[in-house]
Write a protein that holds these residues in place. Structure first.
Motif, PDB file in Angstrom:
ATOM      1  N   GLN A   1      -1.221   8.552  17.889  1.00  0.00           N
ATOM      2  CA  GLN A   1      -0.496   9.818  17.995  1.00  0.00           C
ATOM      3  C   GLN A   1       0.871   9.774  17.324  1.00  0.00           C
ATOM      4  O   GLN A   1       1.346  10.785  16.831  1.00  0.00           O
ATOM      5  CB  GLN A   1      -0.359  10.232  19.473  1.00  0.00           C
ATOM      6  N   LYS A   2       1.501   8.610  17.280  1.00  0.00           N
ATOM      7  CA  LYS A   2       2.834   8.578  16.678  1.00  0.00           C
ATOM      8  C   LYS A   2       2.769   8.562  15.155  1.00  0.00           C
ATOM      9  O   LYS A   2       3.792   8.659  14.483  1.00  0.00           O
ATOM     10  CB  LYS A   2       3.650   7.396  17.207  1.00  0.00           C
ATOM     11  N   ILE A   3       1.551   8.441  14.610  1.00  0.00           N
ATOM     12  CA  ILE A   3       1.385   8.388  13.157  1.00  0.00           C
ATOM     13  C   ILE A   3       0.911   9.721  12.598  1.00  0.00           C
ATOM     14  O   ILE A   3       1.473  10.243  11.639  1.00  0.00           O
ATOM     15  CB  ILE A   3       0.333   7.328  12.788  1.00  0.00           C
TER      16      ILE A   3
ATOM     17  N   PHE B   1       1.864  13.954   6.276  1.00  0.00           N
ATOM     18  CA  PHE B   1       0.649  14.429   6.929  1.00  0.00           C
ATOM     19  C   PHE B   1      -0.508  13.582   6.414  1.00  0.00           C
ATOM     20  O   PHE B   1      -0.842  13.632   5.227  1.00  0.00           O
ATOM     21  CB  PHE B   1       0.372  15.910   6.645  1.00  0.00           C
ATOM     22  N   VAL B   2      -1.084  12.805   7.292  1.00  0.00           N
ATOM     23  CA  VAL B   2      -2.262  12.011   6.942  1.00  0.00           C
ATOM     24  C   VAL B   2      -3.274  12.167   8.073  1.00  0.00           C
ATOM     25  O   VAL B   2      -2.985  11.821   9.212  1.00  0.00           O
ATOM     26  CB  VAL B   2      -1.930  10.511   6.747  1.00  0.00           C
ATOM     27  N   LEU B   3      -4.420  12.705   7.737  1.00  0.00           N
ATOM     28  CA  LEU B   3      -5.491  12.829   8.734  1.00  0.00           C
ATOM     29  C   LEU B   3      -6.335  11.563   8.688  1.00  0.00           C
ATOM     30  O   LEU B   3      -6.660  11.076   7.615  1.00  0.00           O
ATOM     31  CB  LEU B   3      -6.381  14.031   8.414  1.00  0.00           C
ATOM     32  N   SER B   4      -6.660  11.050   9.850  1.00  0.00           N
ATOM     33  CA  SER B   4      -7.475   9.839   9.908  1.00  0.00           C
ATOM     34  C   SER B   4      -8.712  10.077  10.758  1.00  0.00           C
ATOM     35  O   SER B   4      -8.718  10.918  11.652  1.00  0.00           O
ATOM     36  CB  SER B   4      -6.655   8.706  10.536  1.00  0.00           C
TER      37      SER B   4
ATOM     38  N   TRP C   1       0.845  -1.210   0.000  1.00  0.00           N
ATOM     39  CA  TRP C   1       0.000   0.000   0.000  1.00  0.00           C
ATOM     40  C   TRP C   1       0.876   1.255   0.000  1.00  0.00           C
ATOM     41  O   TRP C   1       0.597   2.225  -0.704  1.00  0.00           O
ATOM     42  CB  TRP C   1      -0.918  -0.024   1.221  1.00  0.00           C
ATOM     43  N   ALA C   2       1.932   1.217   0.783  1.00  0.00           N
ATOM     44  CA  ALA C   2       2.802   2.385   0.902  1.00  0.00           C
ATOM     45  C   ALA C   2       3.395   2.786  -0.443  1.00  0.00           C
ATOM     46  O   ALA C   2       3.568   3.971  -0.739  1.00  0.00           O
ATOM     47  CB  ALA C   2       3.907   2.130   1.919  1.00  0.00           C
ATOM     48  N   THR C   3       3.665   1.801  -1.282  1.00  0.00           N
ATOM     49  CA  THR C   3       4.258   2.143  -2.585  1.00  0.00           C
ATOM     50  C   THR C   3       3.276   2.891  -3.477  1.00  0.00           C
ATOM     51  O   THR C   3       3.675   3.537  -4.442  1.00  0.00           O
ATOM     52  CB  THR C   3       4.717   0.878  -3.354  1.00  0.00           C
ATOM     53  N   LYS C   4       2.002   2.806  -3.171  1.00  0.00           N
ATOM     54  CA  LYS C   4       0.984   3.443  -4.025  1.00  0.00           C
ATOM     55  C   LYS C   4       1.018   4.962  -3.927  1.00  0.00           C
ATOM     56  O   LYS C   4       0.371   5.649  -4.716  1.00  0.00           O
ATOM     57  CB  LYS C   4      -0.425   2.946  -3.644  1.00  0.00           C
ATOM     58  N   PHE C   5       1.729   5.480  -2.948  1.00  0.00           N
ATOM     59  CA  PHE C   5       1.777   6.930  -2.767  1.00  0.00           C
ATOM     60  C   PHE C   5       2.964   7.572  -3.488  1.00  0.00           C
ATOM     61  O   PHE C   5       3.144   8.787  -3.415  1.00  0.00           O
ATOM     62  CB  PHE C   5       1.826   7.264  -1.271  1.00  0.00           C
TER      63      PHE C   5
ATOM     64  N   GLN D   1       3.290   5.653   6.064  1.00  0.00           N
ATOM     65  CA  GLN D   1       4.510   5.037   5.541  1.00  0.00           C
ATOM     66  C   GLN D   1       4.689   5.387   4.065  1.00  0.00           C
ATOM     67  O   GLN D   1       5.791   5.664   3.606  1.00  0.00           O
ATOM     68  CB  GLN D   1       4.444   3.508   5.738  1.00  0.00           C
ATOM     69  N   GLY D   2       3.577   5.398   3.333  1.00  0.00           N
ATOM     70  CA  GLY D   2       3.618   5.735   1.907  1.00  0.00           C
ATOM     71  C   GLY D   2       4.172   7.125   1.674  1.00  0.00           C
ATOM     72  O   GLY D   2       5.050   7.334   0.831  1.00  0.00           O
ATOM     73  N   LEU D   3       3.674   8.093   2.441  1.00  0.00           N
ATOM     74  CA  LEU D   3       4.163   9.463   2.251  1.00  0.00           C
ATOM     75  C   LEU D   3       5.613   9.601   2.720  1.00  0.00           C
ATOM     76  O   LEU D   3       6.390  10.371   2.164  1.00  0.00           O
ATOM     77  CB  LEU D   3       3.280  10.459   3.013  1.00  0.00           C
ATOM     78  N   TYR D   4       5.955   8.814   3.725  1.00  0.00           N
ATOM     79  CA  TYR D   4       7.332   8.850   4.228  1.00  0.00           C
ATOM     80  C   TYR D   4       8.278   8.364   3.136  1.00  0.00           C
ATOM     81  O   TYR D   4       9.300   8.991   2.836  1.00  0.00           O
ATOM     82  CB  TYR D   4       7.426   7.963   5.462  1.00  0.00           C
ATOM     83  N   GLN D   5       7.898   7.269   2.491  1.00  0.00           N
ATOM     84  CA  GLN D   5       8.749   6.712   1.434  1.00  0.00           C
ATOM     85  C   GLN D   5       8.773   7.580   0.194  1.00  0.00           C
ATOM     86  O   GLN D   5       9.738   7.600  -0.542  1.00  0.00           O
ATOM     87  CB  GLN D   5       8.242   5.319   1.047  1.00  0.00           C
TER      88      GLN D   5
END
Lengths: 953, 547
Positions: free
Chosen positions: A606-608, A595-598, A518-522, A582-586
């Motif tokens: 909180q750590k995400i 920045f991802v709002l959930s 999933w992370a690679t999709k970003f 993780q996607g945006l980090y990569q």
């Protein structure tokens, strides 16, 4: 403009039809059909907002009903059952014990107790032997937590109990018969588990002929293939006045009892759900769950965390609770049996019921409120430090329709000189609700659009939800289904649910492999049309399944490793959020903070990243309840949260909207948002005075960004939230314990919203013994008193600076936070009775991780003996990276100056340069008509990054 | 030319030097001040414009905000409320929010707002000026041409109005004549009928009584119908069967529409809620998904009904299409198409709906009177028949004519009373509709009447004429069909000047609030032309001065 696709009636400008307009030329039969169905669903739409009947009450879940009734019976002394500690020893620096319930060796349990630095105790209890391993929630406890473990050297014995010493004078006592875990400080009992003998882990069974384990609700049937497996127990907070925590729900901050002599309400439920039009006062659980409870009294604060992601129901018990539901309540039995000879003792008892999973509890001994939050965050992680832009104002709507609309709204802010940093695109921007795609007609040139936004230093956020459209032409779906990345239904097929795109499947985010994929999709190459200014919004990740039980996934759906959805439900959204982050980090190879709002969240979110309180409603009750909701989130670690300003459903009138902006200024996450059906509400659409007032409110947020960002830094180090209950800073002030109409933003700002139409005054409580300064006028109020403060819409909401604090601000008005980078600072000094004050400022590049290598500025400002000094707080060791700032201090405002010092013609001196600075008498804020009560140092022009001292003449 | 281009850059140089000092020196004290305001700061001190403080000259543009209203910092970003003036030589001067000063973004085309050295701005005023002048020239030409058309519109409007006045006068005369005729015929008719009655009495008492009662009854109805046409818009002379049923249905439709609305709304919630719960459970998984989704989207979930019924839909739709087309053909007189509030396509479509049930059609007064009762009764009176019939026919013809005329009169009267703009320039719009197709929707705006949105043969009312707004710069249509979960639809049509009249840019910025633009020469105002011409002249002369 939402439309559920696949219906052939996707609409654009069409809007909704009235029954009259709906009848198109068709036969009478069709007319009747339409009318019948319209009446049916029209009623549903306009009926009481919250569809109470669609959600399970405790008695509608087998596990909850059984345990809740049984607990009361046990507590009444019926079929009493005791757990005994049979063996206890030290293993590996941990306490290991065997627990035998009611003499039944076959159902023996194993207890493991460990202690950690900073006053944390972990207690785990599992079956000694079981046909199946219970699910333990991965990825929540931080990786380095075990490094903090303290080896227990010895177990002491006292009166048939085992004793383990902790630091700070605390000890853990394990009573053997009946089993009980107590945390004590000296003779003081602080917290106990199983003092009511309700501890019970239903032994896992193998299904036998005739066992009826299924559990139906409405048209949904839960197969419960593993049968009953609840984990239930009582936790008591001794000497406690109130308990707080266990979000998310829209209710008071101090949790009201759910069972007691005259109380019989639903237990507090922790089960992540997409609740349509939730009420502003209900114990019902909403989008996220954090099984953390904090208790506070004048003496101490203590916390309890159960690491378990299954559905949970928690009762807060008041005296007489055992008799609830029993016909004849005799006074004798209700007061007599319950207490264990501690009638005088103040305590709050709670009863926890988790449907499945393990008993893995963390006890936080405090003793201060900040200690408890810090202890909890040392287990689950501290708040991720956000990008600076994301701490500014966000403009959202379902939906900004097309590129012209986006350009128009962007231009509108500029035209009205209202700052904003981020514009958001909801689901309609996609091609048929296929995330990572763009509607080709509405958004033909997404990159160009983002470049235009980005040229002004602004950012964009698009929505990406966890349901995937089951469309064979959608590559993401093809991939996910061919790799087997979807959650399976109980029969083993890809779970097929219904969400925005119509038929949808849901990615199995428990699987590390799926998360990596999933992370690679970003990446920019995979997410076509994305640019570096684009960030992400995760919605519907409870998960929301429109045709599922309670609008979510069936509990018997199957995840990675054969784990039932039941076991991890409350963490599903967390894993999804995690993978997106993780996607945006990569995407930027770890150089750019995601920045991802959930909407959904769990312990550790909180750590995400940030969360918001979901689909609230435009009414005063929802403005009001946003405060206890954010207080609760803060106490359970979620520092970065906000409520939708304006209310998602319905149309706020301009006064309500203005009041909401005035409060939203002080939400950690500050976003205006509204439903598709609502009228446009961009801040300039209501004319004067509203446009100016909303500009002022948003601008007030930009002015305090240096302070807010410093608070976020603090949260990222310690976990201490931005939105704090008054008792976090004033733990001994009992008047604050149930106060949730006001809060502190950080240590220094007291914020009190205005929660009713046409309000003329608000009763503001000023905690502590020191003075409070009105941030606009500088007017002073003594602490320890409630004062009726007159309010007008123009005057904004009551906000005060605490005596003894220094708040760094930037008063220059800009388009967005990006343009403020080089602007000079204003330091607002609020003197206390000792004629002193102090404050901090943290600055870094606002977006990268270079601060980890020392690229930041951290200053401490101290005013004492007539001198303001700036000193370095950052470590001085040579750092691989440096952050510099040429920003100056343009203004120093000193409030609380003695009358004899408050005269014109005074001078101040920059000591190191021996340079004279002019002073003035003026208002503490740049607001017309404000009372001149402060000493203003004009253009000291010292550099914010330097050491300096300025002495008043 | 070249020299002119270089000029502003030279001006900027000293500013760039100053910028690094952070506090502005005396040379830049005039920064951001418009030429008209220079005088204000001439003395050794000046007042904040709000009168709050007096500020010594050295604090002008010293990069510190002394006046909350921003008076003292026109050239810096120090005061949130100050404005920065840029000369933009070669283009038009601009007054910027202070938030734009030294924010790293070039706002003024001469770049004067960015002087702290962080942003490098090139002077684009010449290009901007040129483009702007060209645009202005084009605009002025459009206005000129449009204005001509507008003038002729006003003239023809006047003529049309005069014609209408004449028509009205002659109609009134005709009405008078007809009225006399009708009165006269009525007397004759009544006397004949009186004789008939007596004769019948004589012949067959019982039958006569029966017939008389019926006749009286029917005459009574007839009289009401005679008087009604004044207010009733339907033209009696062209009443054929189909239109007659239309009328009947119309009335029932109009009457029942609000009731349908009411049932759908709050009062019924109780009942529907009770029904709703088991109902949700009975739905298929897919329908459940749709229904729950619809709570957020407000999508109507009615379209999705069990297959069987959907089939009916399509079948019905096919036939309805034909009916509908036929309906339009027979209805083509544009004059009447939008006469009635409710006379628009959606309702017409619904009128078709009740045709299917075999409910007995109500016979009109005429049908019952003429072919039935009349003949039955008078066949037995050969002596009086032809004379009586002649009188009756004459009477009927005359009263029909009268009601037609009265209808035309009332229509004309209301038209002539209408507001067609300050100069009556929109008079001819009364007869016009403007359409625009946007994807699958067709928007139809009929000024002074209504606006609708058509999708296939479905029609949604966006609003009824609600007058001009904002000093005749917009047309408002409001009180359209109610939105689900939303307000009544409305449409605001902004008027724009252009040579050809066309509807454009229909949009729905928030649910059911529609906006559109109507470009028309009728809106090319003389005053606006002069304004544009002046602006153009200024720009051109500005360039000449510089040269």
């Amino acid at each position: 403009m939402a439309s559920v696709e696949g219906r052939g009636r996707a609409r654009s400008c069409e809007g909704k039809r009235t029954p009259a307009a709906m009848a198109s030329p068709g036969g009478l039969r069709r007319l009747l059909w339409c009318v019948a169905i319209v009446v049916l669903f029209y009623g549903a739409e306009f009926g009481a907002a919250w569809k109470e009947a669609e959600f399970r009450k405790c008695h509608q879940s087998k596990f909850c009903k059984d345990v809740r009734e049984r607990a009361a019976a046990w507590a009444r002394g019926e079929s009493h059952r005791e757990i005994e500690v049979r063996e206890i020893s030290l293993k590996d620096g941990r306490v290991a014990a065997r627990l035998v319930p009611a003499g039944n060796e076959d159902e023996a349990l194993v207890l493991e107790l460990s202690t950690y630095r900073d006053g944390i105790v972990r207690v785990k209890v599992v079956e000694e032997t079981a046909p199946r391993k219970r699910f333990e929630v991965p990825q929540v406890v931080v990786n380095d937590f075990e490094e903090k473990r303290l080896g227990i050297g010895s177990i002491g014995r006292r009166d048939g109990a085992s004793v383990v010493q902790l630091s700070g004078g605390f000890e853990v006592v394990i009573q053997h018969k009946p089993f009980q875990v107590q945390v004590k400080r000296g003779d003081d009992l602080v917290l106990s588990i199983n003092s009511k003998n309700l501890f019970d882990i239903q032994h896992l069974q193998v299904k036998k002929e005739g066992d009826d384990w299924e559990d139906s609700f409405r048209s949904h049937n839960d197969k419960r293939p593993h049968g009953p497996q609840t984990v239930s127990f009582d936790v008591s907070f001794h000497g406690s006045d109130h308990v707080y925590g266990i979000p998310e729900r829209a209710t008071s901050f101090a949790l009201k009892p759910t069972k007691g002599a005259n109380i019989n309400s639903e237990p507090y439920r922790l089960f992540n759900l997409d609740v349509f039009e939730y009420l502003d006062e209900s114990p019902f659980g909403l989008y996220g769950s954090i099984p953390v409870m904090v208790s506070h009294s004048k003496k101490r604060t203590v916390g309890f965390f159960l690491l378990n992601a299954a559905e949970m129901q928690i009762d807060v018990l008041a005296p007489g609770w055992e008799q609830v539901g029993i016909e004849q309540v005799s006074d004798e039995s209700s007061s007599g049996k319950r207490s264990t000879g501690q009638n005088e003792e103040k305590r709050v008892d709670t009863h926890w019921i988790a449907e499945s999973g393990v008993f893995d509890a963390f006890l936080f001994v405090g003793p201060s409120p900040k200690d408890v939050v810090a202890q909890y965050c040392s287990v689950t992680g501290t708040s991720a430090i956000p990008q600076l832009f994301s701490t500014a104002y966000h403009q959202c709507r379902w939906n900004y329709k097309d590129e012209a609309d986006v350009a128009g709204v962007d231009a509108g802010f500029d035209e009205h000189d209202i700052p904003y940093d981020t514009i958001w695109l909801d689901i309609e921007h996609t091609d048929g609700k296929k995330y990572f795609t763009w509607d080709k007609n509405l958004f033909p040139n997404p990159k160009e659009m983002q470049n235009k936004i980005g040229a002004k230093g602004r950012h964009m956020v698009t929505i990406v939800d966890p349901h995937v459209k089951r469309d064979d032409n959608f590559p993401l779906h093809k991939e996910a289904s061919s790799y087997g990345y979807y959650v399976k239904d109980s029969s083993g097929k890809d779970f097929d649910g219904w969400c925005w795109p119509g038929a949808s499947s849901y990615l199995d985010m428990l699987s590390p492999e799926v998360r990596s994929w999933w992370a690679t999709k970003f990446s920019y190459s995979n997410y076509v049309g994305s640019t570096p200014i684009l960030y992400i919004w995760n919605d519907m990740n409870e998960p929301s399944v429109f045709n599922g039980p309670e609008t979510t996934m069936p509990k018997d759906a199957i995840h990675y490793g054969g784990v039932e959805h039941r076991d991890l439900h409350n963490a599903y959204g967390y894993y999804y959020h995690m993978a997106s982050v993780q996607g945006l980090y990569q995407r930027e190879r770890g150089t750019d903070r995601p920045f991802v709002l959930s909407r959904a969240f769990f312990a550790g979110t909180q750590k995400i990243g940030a969360i918001w309180t979901g689909d609230n409603t435009a009414d005063w009750g929802h403005i009001r309840v946003s405060v206890p909701m954010l207080l609760t989130l803060g106490m359970t670690g979620i520092a970065n949260a906000g409520a939708d300003v304006g209310g998602f459903f319905g149309n706020p009138d301009p006064e309500m909207l203005t009041r909401w902006y005035q409060l939203g200024t002080y939400y950690p996450f500050f976003r205006g948002h509204g439903h598709l059906d609502t009228k446009r509400r961009e801040p300039w659409l209501f004319g004067e005075p509203y446009t100016s007032l909303m500009r002022q409110a948003i601008s007030a947020r930009y002015q305090i960004l240096p302070y807010v960002y410093t608070l976020f830094k603090e949260a990222s180090v310690t976990g201490i939230p931005l939105v704090r209950p008054l008792w976090m800073e004033f733990p001994e002030d009992e008047s604050t314990f149930t106060r949730d109409d006001e809060f502190l933003l950080g240590p220094s700002l007291l914020v009190h919203g205005v929660y009713s139409e046409g309000a003329k005054s608000e009763k503001v409580y000023f905690p502590g013994n020191e003075t409070w300064y009105d941030v606009k006028s500088g007017a002073t109020f003594p602490g320890g008193k409630e004062v009726e403060i007159p309010v007008t819409l123009d005057s904004g909401i009551p906000v005060y600076q605490r005596a003894g604090s220094i708040i760094p601000k930037k008063l220059r008005h800009r388009r967005s936070s990006t343009q403020m980078q080089n602007d000079p600072y204003t330091l607002v000094v609020a003197l206390d009775s000792k004629y002193e004050a102090e404050g901090e400022l943290y600055i870094d590049d606002g977006k990268s991780y270079e601060f980890e290598q020392g690229a930041f500025i951290h200053r401490r400002f101290k005013f004492a003996k007539g001198k303001l000094t700036s000193t370095n707080l950052a470590p001085t060791k040579s750092n691989p990276k440096k952050f510099t700032s040429s920003c100056l201090v343009e203004r120093i405002v000193i409030m609380g100056v003695r009358a004899r010092d408050l005269v014109t013609g005074k001078h101040a001196v920059v000591e190191s340069e021996d340079r004279w600075i002019q002073t003035d008498i003026g208002a503490p804020s740049l607001i017309q008509g404000a009372y001149s009560s402060a000493l203003i140092l004009r253009l000291p022009n010292v550099r914010i990054a330097d050491d300096w001292s300025i002495k008043l003449g | 030319m070249k020299a002119w281009k270089e000029h502003p850059r030279l001006l900027l140089l000293p500013l760039l030097l100053v910028s690094h000092l952070h506090s502005a020196s005396a040379t830049s004290q005039s920064l951001g001040i418009s030429p008209q305001d220079l005088k204000y700061f001439e003395g050794s001190a000046f007042w904040c414009r709000d009168g709050s403080k007096r500020i010594p000259k050295e604090r002008l543009n010293d990069n510190f905000c002394d006046c909350e209203d921003g008076t003292d910092e026109p050239g810096t970003s120090a005061c949130p409320k100050s404005k920065f003036y840029c000369k933009n030589v070669g283009y038009v001067p601009q007054s910027l929010y202070s938030s734009r000063v030294n924010d790293g973004i070039c706002d003024c085309c001469d770049g004067s707002d960015e002087y702290d050295g962080f942003a490098k701005c090139t002077n684009t005023c010449w290009e901007a000026g040129k483009a702007s002048r060209e645009k202005l020239v084009k605009k002025v030409n459009v206005y000129r041409e449009g204005l001509k058309i507008r003038r002729s519109e006003i003239e023809s409007g006047k003529k049309l109005r005069e014609q209408n006045d004449i028509t009205l006068k002659s109609l009134r005369k005709e009405e008078k004549v007809l009225n006399e005729q009708v009165q006269k015929l009525k007397v004759e008719k009544e006397s004949i009928e009186e004789r008939e009655r007596r004769e019948r009495d004589a012949r067959e008492k019982i039958a006569k009584e029966e017939a008389e009662r019926k006749l009286k009854e029917e005459t009574a109805t007839g009289n009401i119908a005679d008087q009604q046409p004044k207010t009733d818009v339907v033209e009696v002379n062209s009443v054929d069967e189909s239109q007659n049923t239309d009328l009947v249905h119309h009335e029932t439709e109009v009457d029942s529409a609000p009731t349908a609305d009411e049932t759908a709304e709050a009062p019924e919630v109780h009942l529907t809620e009770l029904q709703e719960e088991p109902k949700l459970d009975e739905l298929s998984k897919e329908d459940l998904g749709r229904v729950v989704a619809s709570r957020w989207t407000g999508e109507d979930t009615t379209v999705h009904v069990p297959e069987e019924h959907q089939d009916h839909h399509s079948a019905d739709e096919a036939t309805d299409n034909q009916d509908h087309d036929a309906d339009i053909d027979s209805d083509l007189e544009p004059e009447h198409e939008y006469n009635e509030e409710d006379d628009y396509a959606a309702y017409r479509e619904e009128e078709q709906v009740p045709e299917t049930p075999p409910e007995p059609r109500k016979l009109s007064w005429w049908e019952r009177f003429i072919p039935g009762a009349l003949k039955r009764v008078y066949n037995r009176e050969p002596v009086n028949k032809s004379e009586a019939d002649r009188i009756r026919n004459q009477y009927s013809e005359a009263s029909t004519k009268l009601s037609t005329v009265q209808h035309q009169i009332s229509e004309l009267e209301s038209k002539l009373k209408g507001d067609f703009g300050p100069e009556g320039e929109f008079y001819s719009f009364h007869e016009k509709c403007f359409e625009l197709k946007v994807q699958k929707y067709n928007y139809k705006v009929c000024p002074f009447k209504q606006a609708i949105q058509e999708e296939g043969h479905m029609s949604t009312r966006l609003g009824n004429w609600d007058g001009f707004k904002d000093n005749y710069t917009a047309m408002m249509f409001s009180g359209g069909d109610r939105c689900w979960n939303g307000p009544d639809r409305s449409l605001r049509v902004k008027l724009r000047c252009g040579v050809r009249t066309e509807l454009r840019n229909v949009d729905e910025p928030s649910r059911c609030d529609y906006v559109a633009e109507l470009v028309t020469p009728t809106f090319c105002l003389e005053s606006k032309l002069q304004e544009l011409q002046k602006k153009l002249d200024q720009q051109v002369s500005g360039v000449h001065e510089e040269l």
